[in-house]
Enzyme design. Structure first.
Site, PDB file in Angstrom:
ATOM      1  N   GLU A  94       0.946  -1.114  -0.146  1.00 33.66           N
ATOM      2  CA  GLU A  94       0.010   0.105   0.126  1.00 33.66           C
ATOM      3  C   GLU A  94       0.763   1.142  -0.036  1.00 33.66           C
ATOM      4  O   GLU A  94       2.088   1.206   0.749  1.00 33.66           O
ATOM      5  CB  GLU A  94      -0.866   0.225   1.024  1.00 33.66           C
ATOM      6  N   GLU A 103     -13.298   5.228   0.405  1.00 34.04           N
ATOM      7  CA  GLU A 103     -14.169   4.530   1.332  1.00 34.04           C
ATOM      8  C   GLU A 103     -15.007   5.180   2.195  1.00 34.04           C
ATOM      9  O   GLU A 103     -14.388   5.493   3.342  1.00 34.04           O
ATOM     10  CB  GLU A 103     -13.379   3.476   1.910  1.00 34.04           C
ATOM     11  N   LYS A 119     -15.162   4.076   6.320  1.00 39.22           N
ATOM     12  CA  LYS A 119     -13.922   4.018   7.156  1.00 39.22           C
ATOM     13  C   LYS A 119     -13.826   5.174   8.097  1.00 39.22           C
ATOM     14  O   LYS A 119     -14.553   5.877   8.138  1.00 39.22           O
ATOM     15  CB  LYS A 119     -12.581   3.989   6.241  1.00 39.22           C
ATOM     16  N   GLU A 177      -9.288   8.907   6.580  1.00 37.44           N
ATOM     17  CA  GLU A 177      -9.344   7.639   6.123  1.00 37.44           C
ATOM     18  C   GLU A 177     -10.205   7.344   5.053  1.00 37.44           C
ATOM     19  O   GLU A 177      -9.994   6.294   4.587  1.00 37.44           O
ATOM     20  CB  GLU A 177      -9.609   6.686   7.283  1.00 37.44           C
TER      21      GLU A 177
END
Length: 317
Positions: free
Chosen positions: A255, A304, A307, A313
């Site tokens: 990542e 997302e 999250k 995040e």
């Protein structure tokens, strides 16, 4: 969704470059397109590798015949059960073997960013060993490598990079895992975020150093000169691996990304700059390991929206 951002960054790439890139497909959201549409986006834009965080059957089914290489994760909450041989065998049979003729599995990642002090840490290596044994039984152990994905916080020392060393609690956790990886010819996967290092010490770390835009050497460390933080972080990890007897272990960056909203220096412009420079840089290697391209997975395909708890995040791309 950050897919538009990735399109802007990748539009200038040659097809062969995008095919060698991985893109993470996280699904902690309630506004994502159906799996088949996601796979079509990967194919249409030449993304050759995908990382998912659990063996989602809908996604794996959609990947059949796509020629996209898949990195599939074992959910952290499932690790303890896979330390049992029969459970690991069932996991491989249900999630890998059933699809292996039509899906190109690359890695199985047993756990993501496990804290060595967490109760589940003791089960990571047994689960890896059991998954490997199950793959061996069906003769897939050479095709599919078993590893785990760690975070850079395992290092107790990282500056200058040559002093890189695992913390005492991390050493006892990672050393036997590294031994397993070396024995079986598998890489160690690591999540590398220059963003978090930067925001933790903005007085000492210049934004340009974190974004690959510094025009001069920032850190001189013996014979090595570092012009960006990404290389320095990997240099510290390489040094730490040397200290536990693994100087040649391959590292895969599982990542890496930059947020487009929600925090210090989080913007579309900075995210676009980071991705573009990262993609251009990883083919060159690092000062510690020059001319050795770094297999890298961009985080992430989509924002997302479920999250958290931190707003940032939800905006990684």
């Amino acid at each position: 969704m950050v897919f538009v951002l990735l399109l802007l960054v990748l539009s200038g790439l040659e097809a062969t470059e995008s095919q060698s890139l991985g893109v993470c497909y996280g699904r902690v959201a309630n506004n994502l397109p159906p799996a088949q549409e996601v796979i079509d986006l990967y194919k249409e834009n030449g993304f050759g590798r995908m990382r998912i965080y659990d063996p989602d059957p809908t996604t794996i089914q959609a990947l059949k015949g796509s020629n996209i290489e898949l990195v599939v994760g074992v959910r952290n909450e499932d690790i303890q059960s896979l330390a049992t041989t029969t459970e690991a065998t069932d996991w491989v049979n249900n999630n890998i073997l059933n699809y292996s003729q039509e899906v190109k599995f690359r890695y199985i990642i047993v756990g993501n960013e496990i804290d060595p002090n967490d109760a589940m840490a003791e089960f990571v290596l047994p689960a890896m060993q059991n998954i490997y044994a199950a793959l061996t039984y069906v003769n897939l152990q050479s095709q599919i490598k078993v590893s785990t994905s760690v975070q850079m916080t395992l290092l107790g020392s990282s500056y200058p990079p040559s002093t890189g060393a695992f913390s005492p609690s991390s050493t006892s956790y990672i050393t036997p895992i590294v031994g397993f990886l070396m024995k079986n010819g598998a890489p160690l996967l690591v999540n590398v975020y220059t963003y978090f290092n930067y925001i933790s010490d903005t007085k000492s770390i210049n934004l340009s150093y974190a974004l690959f835009t510094s025009s001069t050497v920032v850190v001189r460390d013996g014979n090595y000169e570092y012009q960006n933080l990404f290389d320095a972080m990997l240099g510290a990890l390489y040094a730490a691996l040397e200290k536990i007897g693994a100087p040649n272990l391959e590292i895969v960056v599982s990542e890496s990304g930059w947020p487009s909203y929600g925090g210090i220096a989080a913007s579309v412009d900075n995210a676009q700059t980071y991705y573009k420079n990262l993609i251009n840089h990883i083919t060159q290697g690092t000062p510690k390991r020059p001319h050795q391209p770094i297999e890298t997975y961009l985080f992430a395909m989509f924002d997302e929206n479920q999250k958290g708890p931190a707003e940032i995040e939800r905006h990684f791309g």
